[in-house]
Design a protein around this motif. Structure first.
Motif, PDB file in Angstrom:
ATOM      1  N   PRO A   1       0.732  -1.091  -0.192  1.00 28.49           N
ATOM      2  CA  PRO A   1       0.051   0.087  -0.063  1.00 28.49           C
ATOM      3  C   PRO A   1       0.789   1.280   0.087  1.00 28.49           C
ATOM      4  CG  PRO A   1       0.055  -1.137   2.202  1.00 28.49           C
ATOM      5  CD  PRO A   1       0.824  -1.904   1.213  1.00 28.49           C
ATOM      6  N   ASN A   2       0.288   2.469  -0.239  1.00 29.37           N
ATOM      7  CA  ASN A   2       1.104   3.711  -0.256  1.00 29.37           C
ATOM      8  C   ASN A   2       1.533   3.885   1.044  1.00 29.37           C
ATOM      9  OD1 ASN A   2       0.014   4.207  -2.823  1.00 29.37           O
ATOM     10  ND2 ASN A   2      -1.454   5.253  -2.161  1.00 29.37           N
ATOM     11  N   THR A   3       0.840   3.593   2.123  1.00 29.00           N
ATOM     12  CA  THR A   3       1.423   3.582   3.592  1.00 29.00           C
ATOM     13  C   THR A   3       0.439   2.850   4.419  1.00 29.00           C
ATOM     14  OG1 THR A   3       1.831   4.914   5.363  1.00 29.00           O
ATOM     15  CG2 THR A   3      -0.150   5.657   4.241  1.00 29.00           C
ATOM     16  N   TRP A   4       0.658   2.951   5.728  1.00 29.67           N
ATOM     17  CA  TRP A   4      -0.211   2.084   6.939  1.00 29.67           C
ATOM     18  C   TRP A   4      -0.456   3.294   7.775  1.00 29.67           C
ATOM     19  CZ3 TRP A   4      -2.329  -2.579   6.922  1.00 29.67           C
ATOM     20  CH2 TRP A   4      -1.875  -3.671   6.203  1.00 29.67           C
ATOM     21  N   ASN A   5      -1.632   3.137   8.368  1.00 31.58           N
ATOM     22  CA  ASN A   5      -1.966   4.112   9.373  1.00 31.58           C
ATOM     23  C   ASN A   5      -2.553   3.198  10.498  1.00 31.58           C
ATOM     24  OD1 ASN A   5      -1.204   6.646   8.502  1.00 31.58           O
ATOM     25  ND2 ASN A   5      -3.120   6.756   7.211  1.00 31.58           N
ATOM     26  N   TRP A   6      -2.570   3.637  11.759  1.00 30.79           N
ATOM     27  CA  TRP A   6      -3.284   3.052  12.861  1.00 30.79           C
ATOM     28  C   TRP A   6      -4.034   3.920  13.613  1.00 30.79           C
ATOM     29  CZ3 TRP A   6      -3.113  -1.961  14.504  1.00 30.79           C
ATOM     30  CH2 TRP A   6      -2.238  -2.890  14.164  1.00 30.79           C
ATOM     31  N   TYR A   7      -5.230   3.559  14.127  1.00 32.22           N
ATOM     32  CA  TYR A   7      -6.138   4.373  14.769  1.00 32.22           C
ATOM     33  C   TYR A   7      -6.517   3.647  16.042  1.00 32.22           C
ATOM     34  CZ  TYR A   7      -6.817   6.498  10.068  1.00 32.22           C
ATOM     35  OH  TYR A   7      -6.460   7.004   9.012  1.00 32.22           O
ATOM     36  N   LYS A   8      -6.896   4.539  17.040  1.00 35.55           N
ATOM     37  CA  LYS A   8      -7.602   3.965  18.421  1.00 35.55           C
ATOM     38  C   LYS A   8      -9.119   4.475  18.078  1.00 35.55           C
ATOM     39  CE  LYS A   8      -8.132   2.341  22.384  1.00 35.55           C
ATOM     40  NZ  LYS A   8      -7.579   3.211  23.599  1.00 35.55           N
ATOM     41  N   ALA A   9      -9.817   3.351  18.305  1.00 36.94           N
ATOM     42  CA  ALA A   9     -11.221   3.756  18.117  1.00 36.94           C
ATOM     43  C   ALA A   9     -12.084   3.390  19.608  1.00 36.94           C
ATOM     44  CB  ALA A   9     -12.017   2.590  17.305  1.00 36.94           C
ATOM     45  N   ASN A  10     -12.873   4.509  19.670  1.00 36.94           N
ATOM     46  CA  ASN A  10     -14.011   4.531  20.753  1.00 36.94           C
ATOM     47  C   ASN A  10     -15.531   4.402  20.097  1.00 36.94           C
ATOM     48  OD1 ASN A  10     -14.679   7.113  20.110  1.00 36.94           O
ATOM     49  ND2 ASN A  10     -13.010   7.916  21.126  1.00 36.94           N
ATOM     50  N   ASP A  11     -16.245   4.687  21.252  1.00 34.27           N
ATOM     51  CA  ASP A  11     -17.734   4.533  20.639  1.00 34.27           C
ATOM     52  C   ASP A  11     -18.039   5.377  19.495  1.00 34.27           C
ATOM     53  OD1 ASP A  11     -17.883   2.676  22.640  1.00 34.27           O
ATOM     54  OD2 ASP A  11     -18.587   3.962  24.163  1.00 34.27           O
ATOM     55  N   THR A  12     -17.573   6.439  19.379  1.00 39.28           N
ATOM     56  CA  THR A  12     -18.080   7.583  18.442  1.00 39.28           C
ATOM     57  C   THR A  12     -16.981   7.895  17.438  1.00 39.28           C
ATOM     58  OG1 THR A  12     -17.240   9.355  19.837  1.00 39.28           O
ATOM     59  CG2 THR A  12     -19.586   8.569  20.184  1.00 39.28           C
ATOM     60  N   GLU A  13     -15.745   7.330  17.560  1.00 41.92           N
ATOM     61  CA  GLU A  13     -14.778   7.820  16.512  1.00 41.92           C
ATOM     62  C   GLU A  13     -13.644   7.206  16.533  1.00 41.92           C
ATOM     63  OE1 GLU A  13     -13.867  12.070  17.130  1.00 41.92           O
ATOM     64  OE2 GLU A  13     -13.405  11.569  19.077  1.00 41.92           O
ATOM     65  N   LYS A  14     -12.921   7.429  15.392  1.00 44.04           N
ATOM     66  CA  LYS A  14     -11.386   6.896  15.681  1.00 44.04           C
ATOM     67  C   LYS A  14     -10.277   7.981  15.512  1.00 44.04           C
ATOM     68  CE  LYS A  14     -11.176   5.756  10.602  1.00 44.04           C
ATOM     69  NZ  LYS A  14     -11.122   4.844   9.523  1.00 44.04           N
ATOM     70  N   VAL A  15      -9.325   7.606  16.293  1.00 42.15           N
ATOM     71  CA  VAL A  15      -8.308   8.786  16.470  1.00 42.15           C
ATOM     72  C   VAL A  15      -6.865   8.311  15.892  1.00 42.15           C
ATOM     73  CG1 VAL A  15      -6.984  10.320  18.058  1.00 42.15           C
ATOM     74  CG2 VAL A  15      -9.393   9.692  18.512  1.00 42.15           C
ATOM     75  N   LEU A  16      -6.305   9.001  14.955  1.00 47.18           N
ATOM     76  CA  LEU A  16      -5.161   8.489  14.440  1.00 47.18           C
ATOM     77  C   LEU A  16      -4.055   8.523  15.434  1.00 47.18           C
ATOM     78  CD1 LEU A  16      -3.429   7.976  11.917  1.00 47.18           C
ATOM     79  CD2 LEU A  16      -3.095  10.414  11.778  1.00 47.18           C
ATOM     80  N   ILE A  17      -3.319   7.417  15.510  1.00 46.00           N
ATOM     81  CA  ILE A  17      -2.160   7.189  16.366  1.00 46.00           C
ATOM     82  C   ILE A  17      -0.869   8.034  16.121  1.00 46.00           C
ATOM     83  CG2 ILE A  17      -0.574   5.539  17.634  1.00 46.00           C
ATOM     84  CD1 ILE A  17      -2.919   3.714  17.712  1.00 46.00           C
ATOM     85  N   ASN A  18      -0.498   9.038  16.672  1.00 45.34           N
ATOM     86  CA  ASN A  18       0.645   9.862  16.147  1.00 45.34           C
ATOM     87  C   ASN A  18       1.924   9.387  16.956  1.00 45.34           C
ATOM     88  OD1 ASN A  18       2.661  11.963  15.624  1.00 45.34           O
ATOM     89  ND2 ASN A  18       0.870  13.503  15.494  1.00 45.34           N
ATOM     90  N   VAL A  19       2.793   8.610  16.425  1.00 47.71           N
ATOM     91  CA  VAL A  19       3.845   8.312  17.005  1.00 47.71           C
ATOM     92  C   VAL A  19       4.984   9.367  17.399  1.00 47.71           C
ATOM     93  CG1 VAL A  19       5.999   6.626  16.827  1.00 47.71           C
ATOM     94  CG2 VAL A  19       3.836   5.916  15.832  1.00 47.71           C
ATOM     95  N   THR A  20       4.879  10.210  16.553  1.00 47.54           N
ATOM     96  CA  THR A  20       5.816  11.282  16.885  1.00 47.54           C
ATOM     97  C   THR A  20       5.502  12.190  18.044  1.00 47.54           C
ATOM     98  OG1 THR A  20       6.362  11.802  14.454  1.00 47.54           O
ATOM     99  CG2 THR A  20       6.945  13.523  15.939  1.00 47.54           C
ATOM    100  N   ALA A  21       4.502  12.284  18.352  1.00 43.65           N
ATOM    101  CA  ALA A  21       3.656  13.102  19.763  1.00 43.65           C
ATOM    102  C   ALA A  21       3.714  12.157  20.934  1.00 43.65           C
ATOM    103  CB  ALA A  21       2.153  13.473  19.065  1.00 43.65           C
ATOM    104  N   ASN A  22       3.724  10.902  20.672  1.00 40.86           N
ATOM    105  CA  ASN A  22       3.713   9.987  21.761  1.00 40.86           C
ATOM    106  C   ASN A  22       4.540   8.834  21.695  1.00 40.86           C
ATOM    107  OD1 ASN A  22       0.930  10.664  23.058  1.00 40.86           O
ATOM    108  ND2 ASN A  22       0.453  10.667  20.643  1.00 40.86           N
ATOM    109  N   PRO A  23       5.987   9.059  21.602  1.00 37.51           N
ATOM    110  CA  PRO A  23       6.950   8.055  21.438  1.00 37.51           C
ATOM    111  C   PRO A  23       7.172   7.094  22.600  1.00 37.51           C
ATOM    112  CG  PRO A  23       7.890  10.308  21.973  1.00 37.51           C
ATOM    113  CD  PRO A  23       6.580  10.427  21.476  1.00 37.51           C
ATOM    114  N   GLN A  24       6.718   7.740  23.873  1.00 35.51           N
ATOM    115  CA  GLN A  24       6.848   6.901  24.982  1.00 35.51           C
ATOM    116  C   GLN A  24       5.643   5.998  24.954  1.00 35.51           C
ATOM    117  OE1 GLN A  24       5.787   9.902  24.874  1.00 35.51           O
ATOM    118  NE2 GLN A  24       3.925  10.326  25.916  1.00 35.51           N
ATOM    119  N   ASN A  25       4.582   5.967  24.272  1.00 40.76           N
ATOM    120  CA  ASN A  25       3.339   5.139  24.479  1.00 40.76           C
ATOM    121  C   ASN A  25       3.346   4.107  23.207  1.00 40.76           C
ATOM    122  OD1 ASN A  25       2.472   6.361  26.881  1.00 40.76           O
ATOM    123  ND2 ASN A  25       1.419   7.816  25.561  1.00 40.76           N
ATOM    124  N   TYR A  26       3.869   4.681  21.985  1.00 41.41           N
ATOM    125  CA  TYR A  26       3.468   3.891  20.780  1.00 41.41           C
ATOM    126  C   TYR A  26       4.645   3.699  19.905  1.00 41.41           C
ATOM    127  CZ  TYR A  26      -1.180   4.830  21.673  1.00 41.41           C
ATOM    128  OH  TYR A  26      -2.539   4.883  22.548  1.00 41.41           O
TER     129      TYR A  26
END
Length: 306
Positions: A166-191
């Motif tokens: 694919p052109n790229t892969w993206n990961w999202y964290k989903a909750n009951d109403t939406e999905k949020v893009l996981i930003n590794v740069t902003a959260n290097p300690q978590n992802y």
């Protein structure tokens, strides 16, 4: 977008009862669709060829069906196309017999909304080929969640069935109403995300209970993305002990109830024995009284005798 490739590839030949049918596909040269699977499905006394094509980009593609060996070999028959089971408007045409065969072909312009199941059909015959046009599939979703513990790290993985890139892969964290893009740069300690062509891995670090939930992986293609998901469940280390603790509590409660029952039963038995003694004493006194009365009466009777 591009013109149709001149050379068509004959993919499969299968004989039907009273009929034979072949199919071809001719994609644009820029991004040839890849045949991911071919199979024949029995429907009544006939078979339907199903051919899956992986579509990566918007393009024009020619689908072709070749019908041979039908009864009586009429000079022409009626052919038409369906998409997802519905007849395509103005797709019906008369197909002439040429060299012992009937060729039905049509060029389709495929955008994201046009993906689906295309079938060639003949009104005089039940032979049919179905072309499944879709973006590459991701390997099956797990039925059970991935389980890990607070403070640990876990690796979540998605992989395409075939080695498309694919052109790229993206990961999202989903909750009951939406999905949020996981930003590794902003959260290097978590992802941490690793992409290797047809597969990707998401590492979730320093797990907390808030990390539990659904994680969506998305393979981004020009025509549309393909998504799948993985569920994660984060437990505390005391969680596995809960069933054991529940059993221990049940045993303690049961033993306590047994002891209480035995304790309550003993005074009842003592009271019951005392009651039986009282009854016995009453019966003894009564019998003794009756006996004394009998003796006195005898003595009186003897006095009255002359």
């Amino acid at each position: 977008m591009g013109s149709r490739r001149a050379l068509s590839l004959v993919l499969l030949l299968i004989s039907f009862i009273h009929s034979g049918l072949t199919q071809e596909s001719s994609p644009s040269p820029q991004s040839d669709p890849v045949i991911t699977r071919q199979k024949a499905v029995s429907i009544g006394q006939n078979q339907v060829i199903i051919e899956e094509l992986a579509i990566l980009t918007p393009q024009k593609i020619e689908l072709l069906c070749n019908l041979i060996d039908i009864p009586n070999n009429p000079p022409n028959i009626t052919g038409y196309w369906t998409k997802d089971g519905q007849e395509i408007e103005n797709s019906e045409e008369s197909v002439n017999r040429n060299n012992e065969q009937y060729i039905l072909k049509r060029t389709f312009s495929i955008e994201a909304r046009d993906l689906g199941n295309y079938s060639c059909n003949f009104r005089e015959n039940e032979a049919k080929v179905t072309f499944v046009l879709d973006v590459p599939a991701i390997k099956g979703t797990r039925n059970k969640p991935v389980v890990s513990y607070i403070g640990d790290s876990v690796v979540l993985e998605c992989k395409l069935k075939l080695k498309h890139t694919p052109n790229t892969w993206n990961w999202y964290k989903a909750n009951d109403t939406e999905k949020v893009l996981i930003n590794v740069t902003a959260n290097p300690q978590n992802y941490k995300i690793v992409i290797n062509g047809s597969d990707t891995k998401l590492t979730v670090l320093n797990l907390t209970e808030e990390d539990s939930g659904k994680y969506i992986c998305s393979a981004e293609f020009d025509i549309k993305p393909r998504e799948s998901y993985v569920k994660l469940k984060v437990l505390s280390y005391t969680e596995p002990l809960k069933p054991f603790i529940a059993i221990v509590v049940e045993v303690i409660v049961l033993v306590t109830l047994i002891l209480l029952w035995e304790k309550c039963k003993k005074p009842q038995q003592d009271n019951s024995s005392a009651g039986e003694n009282d009854v016995c004493s009453e019966q003894t006194s009564k019998l003794a009284g009756d006996e004394n009365n009998g003796v006195n009466n005898t003595a009186r009777q003897r006095k009255l005798q002359p």
